[in-house]
Design a protein around this motif. Structure first.
Motif, PDB file in Angstrom:
ATOM      1  N   TRP A   1       8.766  15.649  -3.669  1.00  0.00           N
ATOM      2  CA  TRP A   1       8.895  14.377  -2.944  1.00  0.00           C
ATOM      3  C   TRP A   1      10.165  13.628  -3.354  1.00  0.00           C
TER       4      TRP A   1
ATOM      5  N   ASN B   1      -4.743   9.085  12.230  1.00  0.00           N
ATOM      6  CA  ASN B   1      -3.387   8.668  11.895  1.00  0.00           C
ATOM      7  C   ASN B   1      -2.360   9.747  12.213  1.00  0.00           C
TER       8      ASN B   1
ATOM      9  N   GLU C   1      -0.129   9.332   6.295  1.00  0.00           N
ATOM     10  CA  GLU C   1       1.197   8.772   6.586  1.00  0.00           C
ATOM     11  C   GLU C   1       2.219   9.851   6.918  1.00  0.00           C
ATOM     12  N   MET C   2       1.821  11.117   6.880  1.00  0.00           N
ATOM     13  CA  MET C   2       2.742  12.222   7.199  1.00  0.00           C
ATOM     14  C   MET C   2       2.750  12.408   8.711  1.00  0.00           C
ATOM     15  N   LYS C   3       3.389  11.473   9.390  1.00  0.00           N
ATOM     16  CA  LYS C   3       3.264  11.320  10.833  1.00  0.00           C
ATOM     17  C   LYS C   3       3.753  12.518  11.639  1.00  0.00           C
TER      18      LYS C   3
ATOM     19  N   SER D   1      -3.288   8.805   1.705  1.00  0.00           N
ATOM     20  CA  SER D   1      -1.860   8.697   2.029  1.00  0.00           C
ATOM     21  C   SER D   1      -1.360   9.871   2.860  1.00  0.00           C
ATOM     22  N   MET D   2      -2.083  10.974   2.884  1.00  0.00           N
ATOM     23  CA  MET D   2      -1.669  12.099   3.723  1.00  0.00           C
ATOM     24  C   MET D   2      -1.614  11.682   5.190  1.00  0.00           C
TER      25      MET D   2
ATOM     26  N   LYS E   1      -0.869  10.976  -4.371  1.00  0.00           N
ATOM     27  CA  LYS E   1      -0.601  10.021  -3.294  1.00  0.00           C
ATOM     28  C   LYS E   1       0.826  10.182  -2.766  1.00  0.00           C
TER      29      LYS E   1
ATOM     30  N   THR F   1       7.815  13.033   4.673  1.00  0.00           N
ATOM     31  CA  THR F   1       7.640  12.406   5.986  1.00  0.00           C
ATOM     32  C   THR F   1       8.018  13.309   7.147  1.00  0.00           C
TER      33      THR F   1
ATOM     34  N   GLU G   1       2.767  11.651   0.615  1.00  0.00           N
ATOM     35  CA  GLU G   1       3.159  10.922   1.828  1.00  0.00           C
ATOM     36  C   GLU G   1       4.672  10.862   2.007  1.00  0.00           C
ATOM     37  N   LYS G   2       5.427  11.095   0.919  1.00  0.00           N
ATOM     38  CA  LYS G   2       6.888  11.029   1.010  1.00  0.00           C
ATOM     39  C   LYS G   2       7.481  12.203   1.777  1.00  0.00           C
TER      40      LYS G   2
END
Length: 515
Positions: free
Chosen positions: A132, A205, A181-183, A178-179, A154, A160, A157-158
Motif C-alpha cells: 500500500w 459499496n 473503499e476499493m471502488k 475498509s475493503m 485496514k 484504490t 483500502e489504499k
C-alpha cells in the motif's frame, strides 16, 4: 554473427520478438540454478521467462535490463525476495508464485509502474505492508492465493486502482470494512478461507464488483443461501439487513476522518452491557500449594477495574464446577438485556482444545456455552454483539473423569480444530477470542504456566478502544501474546479469532472517535 550471438546460440538461448516487437527470452524448464550472464547483455530485453528452474537468487547484473517489463520467476527456490528486482523501474508484470517467500522488502513499493503481481503459493502469513505504498497505487491485479495469511489490514483500502484480488486458500478469519473503499475492484476471490461473515456493505459499496468467489468458507447460513445466486443477491441482502438494524437502533453510521461512512454497532447505553468474568484456577485441593494465587486474583481485579471503567456492569465468579459453569451463563442469559448494547463473557480456566475444566475435573465445550445466547434463546440480545474472550492453560493434574490425549497436538492441529469446528453459533453478532497454551513434550510442567492472553486483550482494549475496532484490537493482542510466549522455552500458543460481527465495534461514543 557477433561474439554474444555465438555465445547465446551455444547456450541454446534464442531471443525473439513478440507481437509488439518487444525483445523476449524464454529460459523456463531449463533446470538452471543461475542465469547465464550473457542474457544481461541484451539491454533491450523486455520479457524474461525464468519459470520452473532452481534459482535461489539473482545477480546484480539483472539491473542492466533497464527496459524489462515482464519478469517470470515462478516455481523456483526463492526464500528471500531478490531486492535487486526493485531496481527494474520499468517492470509492469512480476510473477513469483510457487516459491518460498515469507515477506517482501519495503523497496517493492518503489515499483511505480507495476500493474500485475503474482505471489501465490508462497509462505506469507501476513499481507505485505509494502503493497500500500503511494507509488504502488497503479497496481491493478494482485494474486496472493495459497499462502497462510490470517487477516487483512485496514490499509488494504489504499489499493484504490486494484481491479482483481485473489486470496483463495488462506487462513483469513475476517475482512475489514475498509475493503469497501476499493471502488475499482471487479473481481474478488476469497474461497477456502475461514470467513463466517462479510462486511455489512461490502458489495453495496463495490459498485464495479461483478465476480466474487466465497466458496468453502464457514459463512453463516443466510450468506450461504444468498451466495448460491450472484453478487446482486448479496447486495440485496446487505441493503435489507442494514435498513432493518438502523431502523431498530442497532446500527449507526460513523464518518471517518477520510470522509468514508462506516456502519458500526450502536454503543451509547450506560452501562453498555453486562460483563461476566469466570476465574477457574484455584482448585480446592491446591489452595495451600499455590504461591501465585495472589497474582492471579490481582490480575482478575485489574480486568474487572478496566471493564468497569469502560462502562460495563461487571461481576466475577470463581472455582465453578462444570454444571455451575453452564448454569452461571444460563442465569446471565435470563437477565434483562434490553437496555444494554452488548454482552461480554471472559473465562480464565484450565482446559484444553476448546474445553474448559470445572473444579470437578469435568470438561465443558465452548459451544455448550456460546449457544446459550443464540437468537432463539436470547431475543433481547438479537442484533447486539456477544463477545467471548477465553483463555485456557495446561491442566496440571487429571482426575479419573478427564484423561489427557495420548498425543499433544501441534499449533496447526489446534488451529485446524478451532477453525473447522463451529465454536460460535451459525448466526450473526458473535465474536470469540481464544488462546490455548501448550506445554511441549518433556516440559517440566511447572504449576501456574499461563499465557496472559486475557489480560493482554483487556489492556489492549483499554488503550485502543477509541482508535481501533474490536477485531483490530484482538489481532494486535494476539500478536503481542505470541511475541511474549516466543521468548519462553518449552511452551507454545495458538490464538484463535472467530467472528460473525456484521459491523465494526467501537467501545466509545461516536462523536469522540476522531477527536
Amino acid at each position: 554473427m557477433s561474439k554474444i550471438e555465438r555465445e547465446l546460440t551455444a547456450l541454446n538461448i534464442k531471443p525473439y520478438r513478440g507481437k509488439a516487437y518487444d525483445l523476449r527470452v524464454d529460459l523456463n524448464y531449463r533446470n538452471i540454478a543461475s542465469v547465464p550472464l550473457q542474457v544481461f547483455t541484451l539491454t533491450e530485453l523486455q520479457w524474461l521467462n525464468l519459470n520452473v528452474n532452481r534459482l535461489k537468487s539473482l545477480p546484480r547484473d539483472i539491473s542492466k535490463l533497464t527496459r524489462l517489463r515482464w519478469l517470470f520467476l515462478e516455481n523456483n527456490h526463492f526464500e528471500d525476495f531478490p531486492e535487486i528486482i526493485t531496481e527494474l523501474k520499468e517492470l509492469v508484470r512480476l510473477y513469483m508464485g510457487s516459491n518460498r517467500l515469507r515477506a517482501l522488502p519495503s523497496s517493492v513499493g518503489e515499483l511505480s509502474k507495476l500493474r500485475y503481481l503474482d505471489i501465490s503459493d508462497n509462505k506469507f502469513t501476513a499481507f505485505p505492508a509494502c503493497l500500500w505504498s503511494d507509488e504502488l497505487r497503479g497496481l491493478e491485479k494482485l494474486f496472493l492465493s495459497n499462502n497462510g495469511i490470517t487477516n487483512l489490514p485496514k490499509a488494504v483500502e489504499k489499493l484504490t486502482n486494484l481491479k482483481v484480488l485473489w486470496l483463495n486458500n488462506n487462513k483469513i478469519d475476517w475482512i475489514p470494512y475498509s475493503m469497501g473503499e476499493m471502488k475499482n475492484l471487479e473481481e474478488l476471490q476469497l474461497a477456502e478461507n475461514r470467513l463466517r461473515i462479510l462486511p455489512a456493505s461490502l458489495c453495496s459499496n463495490l459498485e464495479n464488483l461483478n465476480k466474487g468467489n466465497f466458496e468453502n468458507n464457514l459463512l453463516i447460513k443466510e450468506y450461504q443461501d444468498v451466495l448460491k445466486k450472484d453478487i446482486q443477491g448479496l447486495r440485496d441482502l446487505e441493503k435489507s439487513v442494514n435498513s432493518t438494524w438502523m431502523r431498530n437502533g442497532r446500527m449507526e453510521m460513523r464518518e471517518w476522518s477520510s470522509g468514508a461512512r462506516v456502519p458500526c454497532y450502536t454503543m451509547d447505553s450506560h452501562p453498555c452491557g453486562a460483563a461476566l468474568i469466570i476465574y477457574n484456577y484455584e482448585y480446592e485441593r491446591d489452595l495451600s500449594e499455590r504461591s501465585n494465587s495472589d497474582t492471579f486474583r490481582s490480575e482478575i481485579s485489574t480486568i474487572r477495574s478496566i471493564l468497569s471503567s469502560m462502562g460495563f456492569s461487571v461481576r466475577v465468579m470463581k472455582n465453578l464446577t462444570s454444571l455451575d459453569l453452564i448454569g452461571s451463563l444460563r442465569n446471565l442469559n435470563l437477565e434483562e438485556h434490553s437496555f444494554h448494547d452488548c454482552l461480554l463473557v471472559c473465562i480464565l480456566s484450565q482446559g484444553t482444545f476448546g474445553r474448559f475444566m470445572g473444579v470437578d475435573k469435568i470438561g465443558v465445550s465452548f459451544r455448550n456455552l456460546t449457544e446459550i445466547f443464540t437468537e432463539v434463546n436470547s431475543p433481547n440480545l438479537t442484533g447486539k454483539p456477544k463477545i467471548f474472550l477465553m483463555e485456557t492453560n495446561p491442566v496440571e493434574d487429571y482426575g479419573p473423569r478427564e484423561q489427557p490425549t495420548s498425543v499433544t497436538p501441534t499449533d496447526d492441529d489446534l488451529l485446524t480444530l478451532m477453525t473447522s469446528v463451529e465454536v460460535i453459533p451459525n448466526e450473526a453478532d458473535f465474536l470469540l477470542g481464544y488462546a490455548n497454551l501448550q506445554l511441549e513434550k518433556n516440559h517440566d510442567g511447572r504449576r501456574g504456566r499461563r499465557s496472559g492472553y486475557l489480560l493482554t486483550v483487556i489492556r489492549a482494549l483499554e488503550k485502543l478502544c477509541g482508535k481501533h475496532h474490536m477485531l483490530d484490537i484482538l489481532t494486535i493482542a494476539n500478536r503481542k501474546t505470541m511475541d511474549n510466549i516466543a521468548k519462553q522455552d518449552g511452551i507454545s500458543l495458538t490464538p484463535v479469532l472467530q467472528s460473525t460481527l456484521r459491523y465494526d465495534l467501537y467501545f466509545d461514543d461516536a462523536d469522540e472517535l476522531y477527536e
